[in-house]
Design a protein around this motif. Structure first.
Motif: not given
Lengths: 320, 135
Positions: B57, B62, B71, B73, B76
């Protein structure tokens, strides 16, 4: 002229060599004792074992163990601690030996504030220092037994010095080069001043593994008294009690865990096993169904619990 | 000679069988009570997963990931699907790293983290301990 330069260099070299020797033996030259400030905290009851050349590990550990009521001499610890090839002791061995003597070992957070908080609470802190450089380390164990917040010095049992006063800054530097490793060694039942519930449970569980449930039980009891809303601590206490055959106590502890954390699947599962041990089958089945409904990473074991309870109730468990 | 060999063979058979019994016997013998050790291990894994998640995060991480066309996300999600064993290995490697400041060391740690992530994704193949995601 050139001769003078050489002479100068030689003299410097000699001075350097002397410094080197001092560093290798791990003992700073004893200076005159400083006056002690009014806010000084000092645990003068921590015994002192002057160390032989490389034996700062056994000496330091014997000092903290003796302080907690385990009368032990460095010579007795040496065979288990000192590695001749490395001329020293590994941290893991220090921890293991303390636990083998039935003592809780709590690694403290690496800050001077944590050290002084522990000392102020009456707990000497065993620390590792690197007296030289990161690329040429000279490892040294010593015990922080006091500090003077006004003079900003710590008081150490160190090497051949019973009361070595060291400025915070110097201590911070040598300690940082040893990754700020420090532990407090306590009789089970006493809490470190700087403990968190999670790290404390880890320390108590490690003690149980080495020294058994009977030794660790006072540590768990003190833990749930201090952190009554920590379900994992209650569960650990229950496991210890169950291992000792105290089913009544185990049931009580698991119900306390569920009071504070009603969605704790592990507590339901273990409660089911305790109830089954007491022959309360329907309650046991209800508890394990709760655990299975909650799920989680132990779901497989929860199902195993259900199978076990059912066959025990029927009396037809396959003998393994 | 012959009886000795036979005896040796019997001995081997006994040893092998007992080893087999021990290794298969362990899981079955495990009581249905969740031990304190097992409970602690599980909570450690959860903590480590959270630590890896927190690292992803970080704003600078990022940004670099986006630059690489990854990406965040997506990353994650992949981290969430790592096995306990993999999480443990990753956390161990991360713990071996010196704490990074804003020095050269910090930069190296940062690069390590990025490569770690792209390794997990299967974009790079730097660390042998990372089980590659088949793409």
């Amino acid at each position: 002229m050139l001769d003078q330069v050489f002479a100068l260099t030689r003299r410097h070299l000699r001075a350097g060599a002397l410094l080197l020797v001092a560093a290798l033996t791990g003992c700073a030259a004893p200076g005159p004792p400083r006056p002690v400030g009014p806010h000084t905290v000092e645990l003068s009851k921590v015994p002192f074992f002057p160390q032989d050349s490389y034996q700062c590990g056994p000496a330091s550990l014997a000092e903290v163990l003796s302080f907690t009521g385990v009368p032990v001499h460095p010579e007795a610890l040496e065979p288990y601690l000192y590695l001749p090839a490395r001329k020293g002791t590994l941290q893991a061995e220090m921890i293991a030996q303390a636990r083998r003597h039935g003592r809780l070992v709590y690694p403290i957070e690496g800050s001077i504030a944590a050290v002084t908080a522990e000392v102020a609470a009456g707990h000497p802190v065993l620390v590792l220092q690197n007296l030289a450089f990161s690329w040429w380390p000279i490892w040294h164990y010593s015990v922080v037994v006091g500090f003077d917040p006004d003079a900003r010095t710590v008081i150490l049992r160190s090497g051949e010095q019973a009361r070595h006063q060291e400025p915070y800054e110097l201590f911070r530097r040598t300690w940082t080069r040893a990754k700020r490793w420090g532990i407090v060694v306590l009789p089970p039942g006493q809490l470190p001043a700087t403990a968190t519930a999670h790290n404390y449970l880890q320390a108590a569980a490690a003690l149980e593994q080495v020294a058994g449930a009977r030794t660790a039980l006072p540590a768990y009891r003190a833990g749930v008294t201090h952190w009554p809303d920590s379900a994992p601590l209650w569960i650990a206490l229950a496991n210890g009690l169950q291992a000792q055959g105290d089913l009544d106590g185990a049931e009580h502890a698991l119900r306390a865990a569920l009071d504070h954390d009603p969605s704790n699947a592990i507590a339901y599962n273990n409660l089911a096993m305790v109830l089954a041990d007491r022959g309360r089958w329907s309650e046991a089945l209800a508890a394990v169904h709760h655990a299975i409904a909650l799920g989680g990473p132990f779901l497989e074991q929860f199902r195993n619990t259900l199978t076990t309870i059912r066959c025990r109730q029927r009396g037809d468990c396959p003998s393994r | 000679m012959e009886p000795l060999r036979r005896r040796a063979r019997t001995f081997t058979a006994v040893v092998v069988t007992s080893f087999a019994l021990v290794s298969t016997g362990l899981p079955a013998a495990q009581a249905a009570t969740i031990s304190t050790t097992a409970m602690m291990h599980q909570s450690d894994i959860a903590n480590q997963r959270a630590k890896i998640g927190a690292m992803l995060k970080r704003q600078d991480v990022r940004k670099e990931l986006l630059k690489l066309g990854v990406n965040p996300a997506d990353v994650q999600a992949r981290v969430n699907s790592l096995t306990d064993q993999q999480v443990q290995t990753l956390a161990d490697r991360m713990n071996q790293l010196p704490a990074g400041g804003d020095s050269l060391l910090g930069v190296l740690v940062f690069i390590f983290v990025l490569l770690l992530i792209t390794d997990i994704l299967g974009y790079t193949d730097v660390f042998p301990f990372v089980k590659k995601t088949v793409r």
